[in-house]
Motif scaffolding. Structure first.
Motif, PDB file in Angstrom:
ATOM      1  N   GLU A 254       9.088   1.645   1.732  1.00  0.00           N
ATOM      2  CA  GLU A 254       8.596   0.340   2.149  1.00  0.00           C
ATOM      3  C   GLU A 254       7.513  -0.118   1.172  1.00  0.00           C
ATOM      4  OE1 GLU A 254       6.030  -1.442   5.876  1.00  0.00           O
ATOM      5  OE2 GLU A 254       7.673  -0.072   6.318  1.00  0.00           O
ATOM      6  N   ALA A 255       7.689  -1.295   0.622  1.00  0.00           N
ATOM      7  CA  ALA A 255       6.739  -1.825  -0.351  1.00  0.00           C
ATOM      8  C   ALA A 255       5.613  -2.554   0.372  1.00  0.00           C
ATOM      9  CB  ALA A 255       7.442  -2.753  -1.339  1.00  0.00           C
ATOM     10  N   ALA A 256       4.641  -1.801   0.839  1.00  0.00           N
ATOM     11  CA  ALA A 256       3.514  -2.390   1.551  1.00  0.00           C
ATOM     12  C   ALA A 256       2.528  -3.021   0.572  1.00  0.00           C
ATOM     13  CB  ALA A 256       2.808  -1.324   2.381  1.00  0.00           C
ATOM     14  N   ARG A 257       1.905  -4.098   0.975  1.00  0.00           N
ATOM     15  CA  ARG A 257       0.895  -4.747   0.142  1.00  0.00           C
ATOM     16  C   ARG A 257      -0.494  -4.202   0.441  1.00  0.00           C
ATOM     17  NH1 ARG A 257       1.534 -11.068   0.710  1.00  0.00           N
ATOM     18  NH2 ARG A 257      -0.145 -10.944  -0.836  1.00  0.00           N
ATOM     19  N   ARG A 258      -0.720  -3.825   1.697  1.00  0.00           N
ATOM     20  CA  ARG A 258      -1.981  -3.221   2.105  1.00  0.00           C
ATOM     21  C   ARG A 258      -1.662  -2.043   3.013  1.00  0.00           C
ATOM     22  NH1 ARG A 258      -6.624  -7.644   3.246  1.00  0.00           N
ATOM     23  NH2 ARG A 258      -7.821  -5.815   2.623  1.00  0.00           N
ATOM     24  N   ILE A 259      -2.598  -1.128   3.120  1.00  0.00           N
ATOM     25  CA  ILE A 259      -2.327   0.070   3.904  1.00  0.00           C
ATOM     26  C   ILE A 259      -3.203   0.179   5.147  1.00  0.00           C
ATOM     27  CG2 ILE A 259      -3.937   1.614   2.703  1.00  0.00           C
ATOM     28  CD1 ILE A 259      -0.340   2.431   3.926  1.00  0.00           C
ATOM     29  N   ILE A 260      -4.364  -0.457   5.152  1.00  0.00           N
ATOM     30  CA  ILE A 260      -5.254  -0.394   6.320  1.00  0.00           C
ATOM     31  C   ILE A 260      -4.905  -1.527   7.278  1.00  0.00           C
ATOM     32  CG2 ILE A 260      -7.636  -0.487   7.145  1.00  0.00           C
ATOM     33  CD1 ILE A 260      -8.558   0.592   4.487  1.00  0.00           C
ATOM     34  N   SER A 261      -4.593  -1.160   8.521  1.00  0.00           N
ATOM     35  CA  SER A 261      -4.349  -2.148   9.579  1.00  0.00           C
ATOM     36  C   SER A 261      -5.612  -2.284  10.409  1.00  0.00           C
ATOM     37  CB  SER A 261      -3.189  -1.707  10.478  1.00  0.00           C
ATOM     38  OG  SER A 261      -1.997  -1.564   9.730  1.00  0.00           O
TER      39      SER A 261
END
Length: 356
Positions: free
Chosen positions: A47-54
């Protein structure tokens, strides 16, 4: 009739709630039951996430930042509150949630980038807020370990929640972090009955291995909690004191519990599972669930959704607190994670280099 697949808890794979078309199983008489596969393989997709902290602002959750290295969970816990999130990617909260998994290969790099931003202010980060960061695929992909390595370098506080004994693999990181008041771990134990655990949470570690993980973490100086989560009335609630006792003997210092939650698609999946795996208890269990939820399968009210309401919920709460008092759990003030140690690695060196 719902199908049963080896090592999977879900009995169906209905379409997600956002899909325009609905699919459902139908027996047209042409399929030979003897030729049906008895297992479903797991597929992995990056999965190409743009950010990792939710981030969240929920008033009944004790943290505002979390990281989820994986979407979907191979543990397959039938009661998992994260199941409905699979509908957001056009997949079923049923079997798809257990078998079609996504992973974030750039998670550690994204985290390092976010923590290095000048505007970032350290705040406790929770691993395992949605799906388990130590589910079986972590043994190979090691994304959670990479995230912990970044947090250790930045001296950033972290908490971990898991049902997998694999967490003990990373004691070499968690132990030194805990010594600086930067890490704690919660291990969830739903039942001590191995047969029930295998049916209800088929690919999670066995109850004994989870207790052993608590023992290893505690021995290494990592503050460890046991989560009796969720408590299922009429099915696992009688084990509350036994689970707390075993965890305390293993060295757990803290404990918490949550009541079974059945939002959205989970209520139907759980009913199917009960009918197939616990037919003699199904009616009783759902009756007790409704008694704890104002006559409904689920009540999402803040501060009630985790505990339920009414006499049965009150009785569970009383039993929990009495057992904790007897066993010395939660007797010490919970240590506050140290935010003052946070530092971007190399920042001071890089500034001095400008004058070299």
């Amino acid at each position: 009739m719902p199908a049963s697949f080896r090592g999977r808890a879900s009995k169906s794979n209905d379409s997600g709630r956002f899909e325009a078309l609905t699919r459902a199983p139908f027996d047209d008489g042409w399929d030979d039951a003897d030729e049906r596969p008895d297992r479903l393989d797991t597929t992995l997709t990056p999965e190409a996430a743009r950010r990792i902290i939710s981030r969240n602002d929920s008033p009944d959750i004790g943290f505002d930042q979390s990281i989820n290295p994986y979407r979907g969970c191979e543990h397959g816990c039938i009661y998992c509150y994260a199941r409905p999130s699979h509908a957001y990617v056009g997949l079923s909260p049923g079997l798809d949630f257990e078998t079609r998994l996504f992973f974030k290969p750039e998670a550690a790099k994204l985290l390092e980038k976010e923590l290095s931003r000048p505007a970032y202010r350290p705040s406790f980060i929770q691993l395992g807020a949605n799906t388990d960061p130590y589910q079986p695929i972590e043994a190979k992909l090691r994304i959670t370990r990479q995230i912990l390595e970044v947090l250790a370098r930045f001296r950033h506080p972290v908490g971990v929640t898991t049902k997998n004994a694999l967490v003990a693999r990373d004691i070499d990181i968690l132990g030194p972090m805990a010594a600086d008041n930067l890490a704690m771990v919660a291990v969830s134990v739903t039942t001590l009955d191995r047969k029930l655990a295998r049916a209800m949470e088929p690919r999670a570690s066995t109850p004994e291995r989870r207790i052993d993980a608590i023992r290893k973490l505690s021995a290494a100086g990592v503050p460890t909690a046991v989560g009796v989560a969720p408590i299922i009335p009429g099915l696992t609630d009688h084990e509350l004191e036994s689970i707390l006792e075993r965890a305390a003997e293993a060295g757990a210092a803290m404990a918490y519990y949550t009541a079974l939650r059945l939002p959205r698609e989970i209520k139907d999946l759980f009913r199917e599972w009960l009918a197939a795996e616990q037919p003699d208890r199904a009616g009783r269990v759902m009756s007790l669930v409704r008694q704890m939820r104002g006559g409904k399968d689920y009540d999402p009210q803040w501060n009630l959704r985790m505990r339920g309401d009414g006499p049965i919920a009150d009785l569970i709460s009383t039993r929990f607190h009495l057992a904790c008092k007897k066993l010395g759990l939660n007797s010490r003030n919970r240590r506050t994670m140290d935010l003052s140690l946070f530092q971007i690695p190399g920042r001071a060196t890089n500034q001095l280099d400008l004058f070299g």
